[in-house]
Design a protein around this motif. Structure first.
Motif, PDB file in Angstrom:
ATOM      1  N   SER B  67       1.067  -1.292  -0.051  1.00  0.00           N
ATOM      2  CA  SER B  67       0.013  -0.345  -0.060  1.00  0.00           C
ATOM      3  C   SER B  67       0.719   1.208   0.007  1.00  0.00           C
ATOM      4  O   SER B  67       1.651   1.347   0.844  1.00  0.00           O
ATOM      5  CB  SER B  67      -0.974  -0.193   1.131  1.00  0.00           C
ATOM      6  OG  SER B  67      -1.153   1.105   1.719  1.00  0.00           O
ATOM      7  N   ILE B  71      -3.153   3.212  -1.060  1.00  0.00           N
ATOM      8  CA  ILE B  71      -3.492   2.622  -2.447  1.00  0.00           C
ATOM      9  C   ILE B  71      -2.642   1.501  -2.890  1.00  0.00           C
ATOM     10  O   ILE B  71      -1.532   1.896  -2.920  1.00  0.00           O
ATOM     11  CB  ILE B  71      -3.879   3.744  -3.307  1.00  0.00           C
ATOM     12  CG1 ILE B  71      -4.981   4.566  -3.046  1.00  0.00           C
ATOM     13  CG2 ILE B  71      -4.035   3.218  -4.688  1.00  0.00           C
ATOM     14  CD1 ILE B  71      -5.330   5.763  -3.492  1.00  0.00           C
ATOM     15  N   GLY B  76      -3.435   1.833  -8.769  1.00  0.00           N
ATOM     16  CA  GLY B  76      -3.409   3.246  -8.571  1.00  0.00           C
ATOM     17  C   GLY B  76      -4.046   3.951  -9.728  1.00  0.00           C
ATOM     18  O   GLY B  76      -3.741   3.741 -10.995  1.00  0.00           O
ATOM     19  N   TRP B  80      -3.830   9.183  -7.722  1.00  0.00           N
ATOM     20  CA  TRP B  80      -2.915   8.559  -7.177  1.00  0.00           C
ATOM     21  C   TRP B  80      -1.384   8.771  -7.511  1.00  0.00           C
ATOM     22  O   TRP B  80      -0.467   9.288  -6.802  1.00  0.00           O
ATOM     23  CB  TRP B  80      -3.121   7.001  -6.833  1.00  0.00           C
ATOM     24  CG  TRP B  80      -1.862   6.481  -6.336  1.00  0.00           C
ATOM     25  CD1 TRP B  80      -1.583   6.266  -4.885  1.00  0.00           C
ATOM     26  CD2 TRP B  80      -1.002   5.623  -6.680  1.00  0.00           C
ATOM     27  NE1 TRP B  80      -0.601   5.739  -4.468  1.00  0.00           N
ATOM     28  CE2 TRP B  80      -0.031   5.151  -5.798  1.00  0.00           C
ATOM     29  CE3 TRP B  80      -0.687   5.280  -8.086  1.00  0.00           C
ATOM     30  CZ2 TRP B  80       1.148   4.289  -6.094  1.00  0.00           C
ATOM     31  CZ3 TRP B  80       0.477   4.435  -8.270  1.00  0.00           C
ATOM     32  CH2 TRP B  80       1.387   4.121  -7.404  1.00  0.00           C
ATOM     33  N   ARG B  81      -1.426   8.685  -8.877  1.00  0.00           N
ATOM     34  CA  ARG B  81      -0.142   8.879  -9.665  1.00  0.00           C
ATOM     35  C   ARG B  81       0.383  10.226  -9.456  1.00  0.00           C
ATOM     36  O   ARG B  81       1.465  10.603  -9.214  1.00  0.00           O
ATOM     37  CB  ARG B  81      -0.667   8.506 -11.304  1.00  0.00           C
ATOM     38  CG  ARG B  81       0.481   8.763 -12.174  1.00  0.00           C
ATOM     39  CD  ARG B  81       1.538   8.051 -12.006  1.00  0.00           C
ATOM     40  NE  ARG B  81       1.348   6.508 -12.269  1.00  0.00           N
ATOM     41  CZ  ARG B  81       2.332   5.742 -11.748  1.00  0.00           C
ATOM     42  NH1 ARG B  81       3.374   6.048 -11.075  1.00  0.00           N
ATOM     43  NH2 ARG B  81       2.175   4.492 -11.830  1.00  0.00           N
ATOM     44  N   ARG B  83       0.235  12.148  -6.789  1.00  0.00           N
ATOM     45  CA  ARG B  83       0.805  12.214  -5.578  1.00  0.00           C
ATOM     46  C   ARG B  83       2.155  11.695  -5.519  1.00  0.00           C
ATOM     47  O   ARG B  83       2.654  11.584  -4.242  1.00  0.00           O
ATOM     48  CB  ARG B  83      -0.330  11.628  -4.336  1.00  0.00           C
ATOM     49  CG  ARG B  83      -1.509  12.407  -4.553  1.00  0.00           C
ATOM     50  CD  ARG B  83      -2.619  11.702  -3.684  1.00  0.00           C
ATOM     51  NE  ARG B  83      -2.207  11.648  -2.387  1.00  0.00           N
ATOM     52  CZ  ARG B  83      -2.728  10.555  -1.701  1.00  0.00           C
ATOM     53  NH1 ARG B  83      -3.685   9.759  -1.983  1.00  0.00           N
ATOM     54  NH2 ARG B  83      -2.313  10.662  -0.371  1.00  0.00           N
TER      55      ARG B  83
END
Ligand SMILES: Nc1ncnc2c1ncn2[C@@H]1O[C@H](COP(=O)(O)OP(=O)(O)OP(=O)(O)O)[C@@H](O)[C@H]1O
Ligand SMILES: [Mg+2]
Lengths: 288, 316
Positions: B67, B71, B76, B80-81, B83
């Motif tokens: 995780s 995530i 992902g 998410w990418r 971040r």
């Protein structure tokens, strides 16, 4: 706290992709290596027109160059739309450009938009250069409102039918070497599609075969736009077959638009630093 | 808002990776707190890049739970990418682009992901300055030296102001000045922006200076986990004490890694001690000990370390 909506993030990626397309198109005029590649074919095409300028079709006084010009326009669309994206996507997979796109949020969308813009702009430029050179050098071609409208339509439909196929092929080709098969195949199709001689001299099975591909139909469309009406006699069925032309190109566009995103996504999923490094090691040891 | 910033940034349990018949990772388990800087060390081929690429969501793992910022990287999405920051071991893309051009292009993707807490992206000119590329801002990327190219890679990795950054050998090819700048940058990222940083390096001195914690990976598993000091006292038995007395130079290896009591006795018993030197094992010595020990244990049939034990639980 503000959350990004899908619309915002996709819009940002599309706008970034437009700027990418413009930057890469500009590079094709400023990078010597790219300029040579880009100018090479246009110069050959113009040389062909110059050589055929005073020749006439055997047994008539109709300009031979006039029958060749639509074929050259067709080639610029086919090579720009299919070969352009397939070869560059394979190369950019090997140098890590696609992995970079994958590391960026919505980066693949930006990459794809950039590729389409770049391919469309540089193909349009070559198309216009050949067209203008042709109009100046060649007699007997028609340049009226109908011709301009039809050529515009054929350029647009031709691009929509070919670019997705080019993207799909670029996604499935395993290496630059394999991607080299794409221009080869297109070249063979160009020869067999009757762009430079009446297709009716070919065996019927070959005629039927090439009619399954966009090359023949884009060529037919270009001839229908620029050649005098009596030239239709040399075509299959003695007709310009406009409806069939748009139907076949439409089917190719549909196939490409369905396949390209799926194949591109599948290919992107497999991208990793290790995969790129592996390709690099292969190129180092085998030379391709 | 504690719900938005959980204390754990990264959680890896029983991570395994297998290529064909070859196990490259055999049960890697560790966690990282937010804002922590962790250096992943290990010999060539230990599996560092493999681990990082799995965490980045570029490689699919064979087994285990992972995780990253809450995530699973295998699932992902683009939010998410946005971040995550990524600096791979080597890049050669975008040769014909110019430095500022590429950074400006990539920065655009991050703008819609800005939040009230995190202003995204980084101002491009400021970032170019921070990584020391101001003089080459308009240079074509293919004309950069390998160290400059690496600085650009670092800049691209953080242009979106990521909450978690993965650096795979970021300082390879850096000159001493660039190394110092990079250390400052890492401190700035972790102290001011609370960025969580996982990096690999072969420069142990750098690891000791930059990292809060060090992880040693060897033959696909973690063989040591702790700060440089903790590792030194856990894995090396001796600190070296040197001194001069009665005109002679003496050397003594103090057991237990703690030389304090030895030095106290020494000073009480001899009043002519000069040039006293106490040297704890350097990270390099510690590292060599760790790797040697792990490899001899492996050749004796393997010791079930904590991670390996957890794996069998997961699979059972
Ligand atoms: N695609 C692959 N197929 C098969 N084996 C692979 C593949 N990628 C990596 N390996 C193997 O996995 C092992 C770990 O590789 P990895 O790149 O993770 O090591 P590393 O710790 O990053 O080493 P280095 O310090 O040299 O960067 C190596 O032995 C490598 O040969
Ligand atoms: Mg590595």
């Amino acid at each position: 706290m503000t959350t990004a909506t899908a619309l915002d993030t996709h819009r940002a990626a599309v706008l970034a992709g437009l700027s990418r397309g413009w930057i890469e198109t500009r590079q094709s005029f400023t990078e010597t290596a790219k300029v040579i590649v880009e100018a090479f074919f246009s110069l050959i095409y113009i040389a062909v027109l110059l050589m055929l300028r005073r020749k006439t079709m055997p047994g008539t006084d109709f300009s031979l160059a006039a029958t060749v010009l639509p074929g050259l326009l067709c080639m610029s669309i086919i090579f720009g739309g299919i070969v352009g994206p397939s070869v560059s996507i394979t190369a950019e997979r090997e140098d890590g450009t696609l992995l970079r796109a994958k590391a960026t949020p919505n980066g693949m969308l930006g990459y794809l938009v950039g590729k389409i813009v770049m391919v469309a702009l540089s193909t349009l430029l070559k198309f216009v250069v050949i067209l203008v050179a042709g109009i100046m050098l060649v007699n007997d071609v028609i340049v009226d409102a109908r011709a301009c409208l039809l050529l515009t339509l054929i350029f647009v439909v031709g691009m929509v039918a070919t670019v997705p196929i080019g993207v799909a092929l670029g996604s499935v080709m395993k290496s630059s070497l394999q991607a080299g098969l794409v221009p080869l195949t297109c070249g063979l199709l160009v020869i067999a599609s009757g762009l430079f001689f009446p297709i009716t001299v070919l065996p019927t099975w070959l005629q039927s075969f090439v009619q399954a591909f966009p090359v023949y139909w884009v060529g037919l469309g270009a001839r229908s736009a620029m050649l005098p009406a009596q030239m239709v006699a040399a075509e299959i069925g003695g007709s310009w077959r406009m409806v069939e032309m748009f139907a076949v190109l439409g089917v190719w566009a549909a196939i490409g638009l369905v396949l390209a995103p799926v194949l591109l996504r599948r290919m992107a999923r497999r991208q990793s630093g290790s995969a790129v490094a592996e390709v690099r090691a292969r190129i180092r040891s085998k030379g391709y | 808002m504690s719900s938005e910033t959980p204390a754990i940034a990264l959680d890896v349990r029983g991570l395994r990776m297998r290529y064909g018949a070859r196990d490259v990772l055999t049960g890697v388990t560790f966690t990282m707190k937010r804002g922590e800087v962790l250096a992943l060390l290990g010999p060539n081929g230990a599996g560092k890049t493999t681990t990082i690429e799995i965490l980045e969501g570029f490689l699919m793992r064979s087994a285990g739970n992972v995780s990253v910022l809450g995530i699973d990287p295998a699932q992902g999405n683009e939010a998410w990418r946005a971040r995550i920051g990524v600096v791979l071991q080597s890049w050669r893309d975008h040769r014909f682009w110019r430095v500022r051009e590429l950074l400006t292009y990539l920065a655009r993707f991050y703008a819609p992901f800005a939040t009230a807490e995190v202003a995204r992206p980084w101002d491009v000119d400021e970032l170019i300055d921070v990584v020391g590329l101001s003089k080459s801002a308009n240079a074509k990327i293919m004309t950069l030296s390998s160290g400059e190219r690496r600085r650009l890679d670092v800049a691209i990795g953080i242009v979106g102001r990521p909450e978690m950054v993965f650096f795979d050998e970021p300082t390879a090819g850096f000159d001493p000045h660039a190394r110092r700048d990079f250390q400052d940058l890492i401190h700035r990222l972790s102290d001011f922006d609370n960025t969580t940083i996982l990096m690999t390096t072969h420069d142990l001195d750098e690891a000791e200076k930059i990292a809060d914690r060090i992880l040693v990976l060897d033959e696909g598993r973690i063989v040591a986990d702790g700060s440089a000091d903790q590792l030194a006292s856990e894995f090396t038995t001796a600190a070296e004490v040197r001194w001069t007395s009665s005109g002679r130079r003496h050397v003594h290896a103090a057991r237990g890694g703690d030389a304090t009591s030895f030095v106290r006795d020494l000073l009480i018993q001899n009043d002519d001690v000069t040039d006293l030197e106490v040297r704890r094992a350097s990270l390099e010595e510690t590292y060599m000990t760790i790797v040697q020990r792990a490899e001899s244990a492996q050749s004796r049939g393997g010791i079930p370390n904590g991670a390996a034990a957890k794996i069998s639980d997961v699979r059972a």
